[in-house]
Design a protein around this motif. Structure first.
Motif, PDB file in Angstrom:
ATOM      1  N   LEU A   1      -3.603  -7.687  -1.528  1.00 17.04           N
ATOM      2  CA  LEU A   1      -4.660  -8.194  -0.654  1.00 17.04           C
ATOM      3  C   LEU A   1      -4.129  -8.582   0.724  1.00 17.04           C
ATOM      4  O   LEU A   1      -4.780  -8.345   1.742  1.00 17.04           O
ATOM      5  CB  LEU A   1      -5.364  -9.377  -1.311  1.00 17.04           C
ATOM      6  N   LEU A   2      -2.947  -9.186   0.766  1.00 16.22           N
ATOM      7  CA  LEU A   2      -2.336  -9.511   2.062  1.00 16.22           C
ATOM      8  C   LEU A   2      -2.006  -8.252   2.847  1.00 16.22           C
ATOM      9  O   LEU A   2      -2.195  -8.196   4.067  1.00 16.22           O
ATOM     10  CB  LEU A   2      -1.082 -10.358   1.858  1.00 16.22           C
ATOM     11  N   PHE A   3      -1.508  -7.226   2.161  1.00 16.67           N
ATOM     12  CA  PHE A   3      -1.218  -5.962   2.829  1.00 16.67           C
ATOM     13  C   PHE A   3      -2.492  -5.328   3.365  1.00 16.67           C
ATOM     14  O   PHE A   3      -2.527  -4.811   4.484  1.00 16.67           O
ATOM     15  CB  PHE A   3      -0.505  -5.003   1.863  1.00 16.67           C
ATOM     16  N   LEU A   4      -3.564  -5.384   2.590  1.00 14.14           N
ATOM     17  CA  LEU A   4      -4.842  -4.848   3.034  1.00 14.14           C
ATOM     18  C   LEU A   4      -5.372  -5.612   4.245  1.00 14.14           C
ATOM     19  O   LEU A   4      -5.852  -5.005   5.217  1.00 14.14           O
ATOM     20  CB  LEU A   4      -5.865  -4.908   1.898  1.00 14.14           C
ATOM     21  N   ALA A   5      -5.272  -6.932   4.222  1.00 17.02           N
ATOM     22  CA  ALA A   5      -5.728  -7.744   5.356  1.00 17.02           C
ATOM     23  C   ALA A   5      -4.914  -7.431   6.606  1.00 17.02           C
ATOM     24  O   ALA A   5      -5.453  -7.375   7.716  1.00 17.02           O
ATOM     25  CB  ALA A   5      -5.619  -9.224   5.012  1.00 17.02           C
ATOM     26  N   TYR A   6      -3.617  -7.198   6.433  1.00 14.88           N
ATOM     27  CA  TYR A   6      -2.771  -6.859   7.581  1.00 14.88           C
ATOM     28  C   TYR A   6      -3.099  -5.465   8.108  1.00 14.88           C
ATOM     29  O   TYR A   6      -3.125  -5.245   9.319  1.00 14.88           O
ATOM     30  CB  TYR A   6      -1.298  -6.934   7.180  1.00 14.88           C
ATOM     31  N   SER A   7      -3.401  -4.542   7.221  1.00  9.81           N
ATOM     32  CA  SER A   7      -3.637  -3.166   7.655  1.00  9.81           C
ATOM     33  C   SER A   7      -4.986  -2.998   8.359  1.00  9.81           C
ATOM     34  O   SER A   7      -5.130  -2.101   9.189  1.00  9.81           O
ATOM     35  CB  SER A   7      -3.530  -2.206   6.470  1.00  9.81           C
ATOM     36  N   ILE A   8      -5.972  -3.837   8.056  1.00  8.78           N
ATOM     37  CA  ILE A   8      -7.268  -3.723   8.754  1.00  8.78           C
ATOM     38  C   ILE A   8      -7.388  -4.733   9.896  1.00  8.78           C
ATOM     39  O   ILE A   8      -8.472  -4.940  10.420  1.00  8.78           O
ATOM     40  CB  ILE A   8      -8.446  -3.878   7.775  1.00  8.78           C
ATOM     41  N   ASP A   9      -6.287  -5.349  10.282  1.00  8.97           N
ATOM     42  CA  ASP A   9      -6.220  -6.304  11.400  1.00  8.97           C
ATOM     43  C   ASP A   9      -7.155  -7.498  11.216  1.00  8.97           C
ATOM     44  O   ASP A   9      -7.807  -7.945  12.161  1.00  8.97           O
ATOM     45  CB  ASP A   9      -6.517  -5.623  12.734  1.00  8.97           C
ATOM     46  N   LEU A  10      -7.235  -8.002  10.004  1.00  7.15           N
ATOM     47  CA  LEU A  10      -8.085  -9.161   9.740  1.00  7.15           C
ATOM     48  C   LEU A  10      -7.555 -10.409  10.445  1.00  7.15           C
ATOM     49  O   LEU A  10      -8.336 -11.212  10.947  1.00  7.15           O
ATOM     50  CB  LEU A  10      -8.174  -9.414   8.232  1.00  7.15           C
ATOM     51  N   PHE A  11      -6.254 -10.550  10.515  1.00 11.21           N
ATOM     52  CA  PHE A  11      -5.674 -11.733  11.147  1.00 11.21           C
ATOM     53  C   PHE A  11      -5.916 -11.741  12.652  1.00 11.21           C
ATOM     54  O   PHE A  11      -6.059 -12.804  13.262  1.00 11.21           O
ATOM     55  CB  PHE A  11      -4.179 -11.823  10.831  1.00 11.21           C
ATOM     56  N   GLU A  12      -5.987 -10.567  13.270  1.00  5.74           N
ATOM     57  CA  GLU A  12      -6.316 -10.491  14.690  1.00  5.74           C
ATOM     58  C   GLU A  12      -7.761 -10.909  14.930  1.00  5.74           C
ATOM     59  O   GLU A  12      -8.072 -11.589  15.904  1.00  5.74           O
ATOM     60  CB  GLU A  12      -6.090  -9.076  15.202  1.00  5.74           C
TER      61      GLU A  12
ATOM     62  N   TRP B   1      -1.378 -11.386 -11.039  1.00  6.94           N
ATOM     63  CA  TRP B   1      -2.001 -12.107  -9.918  1.00  6.94           C
ATOM     64  C   TRP B   1      -1.122 -12.054  -8.665  1.00  6.94           C
ATOM     65  O   TRP B   1      -1.627 -11.943  -7.541  1.00  6.94           O
ATOM     66  CB  TRP B   1      -2.280 -13.555 -10.292  1.00  6.94           C
ATOM     67  N   THR B   2       0.190 -12.128  -8.846  1.00  6.11           N
ATOM     68  CA  THR B   2       1.102 -12.066  -7.706  1.00  6.11           C
ATOM     69  C   THR B   2       1.022 -10.705  -7.025  1.00  6.11           C
ATOM     70  O   THR B   2       0.945 -10.611  -5.792  1.00  6.11           O
ATOM     71  CB  THR B   2       2.542 -12.349  -8.164  1.00  6.11           C
ATOM     72  N   ILE B   3       1.020  -9.648  -7.814  1.00  7.93           N
ATOM     73  CA  ILE B   3       0.915  -8.299  -7.240  1.00  7.93           C
ATOM     74  C   ILE B   3      -0.430  -8.116  -6.554  1.00  7.93           C
ATOM     75  O   ILE B   3      -0.516  -7.524  -5.466  1.00  7.93           O
ATOM     76  CB  ILE B   3       1.154  -7.238  -8.335  1.00  7.93           C
ATOM     77  N   LEU B   4      -1.495  -8.628  -7.147  1.00  5.63           N
ATOM     78  CA  LEU B   4      -2.825  -8.548  -6.528  1.00  5.63           C
ATOM     79  C   LEU B   4      -2.856  -9.280  -5.185  1.00  5.63           C
ATOM     80  O   LEU B   4      -3.409  -8.776  -4.201  1.00  5.63           O
ATOM     81  CB  LEU B   4      -3.880  -9.121  -7.464  1.00  5.63           C
ATOM     82  N   MET B   5      -2.252 -10.468  -5.109  1.00  2.00           N
ATOM     83  CA  MET B   5      -2.218 -11.216  -3.848  1.00  2.00           C
ATOM     84  C   MET B   5      -1.415 -10.476  -2.788  1.00  2.00           C
ATOM     85  O   MET B   5      -1.799 -10.453  -1.604  1.00  2.00           O
ATOM     86  CB  MET B   5      -1.616 -12.615  -4.070  1.00  2.00           C
ATOM     87  N   ILE B   6      -0.312  -9.861  -3.173  1.00  2.00           N
ATOM     88  CA  ILE B   6       0.484  -9.100  -2.206  1.00  2.00           C
ATOM     89  C   ILE B   6      -0.307  -7.901  -1.702  1.00  2.00           C
ATOM     90  O   ILE B   6      -0.305  -7.605  -0.494  1.00  2.00           O
ATOM     91  CB  ILE B   6       1.821  -8.672  -2.843  1.00  2.00           C
TER      92      ILE B   6
END
Length: 66
Positions: free
Chosen positions: A14-25, A7-12
């Protein structure tokens, strides 16, 4: 313990994916604010039509007919 690592690796990932597609922006943009307001108002209106008016007073409220 292996399940927790998975689960920890999956969350990391997912966070990397969200950062790479500029979801936070997108979340911090002005358009997202208006989108969330529209979704909130539409959900309130849908609940009003589905569940009914909570402020409507029936004739039988508080009165017992014999």
């Amino acid at each position: 313990m292996l399940k927790a690592w998975g689960w920890t690796i999956l969350m990391i990932l997912l966070l990397f994916l969200a950062y790479s597609i500029d979801l936070f922006e997108f979340i911090s943009s002005n358009m997202f604010k208006w989108l969330s307001i529209v979704l909130f108002v539409s959900s309130i209106l849908a609940a009003f039509f589905i569940l009914g008016n909570p402020f409507a007073r029936d004739e039988e409220d508080g009165e017992k007919k014999e």
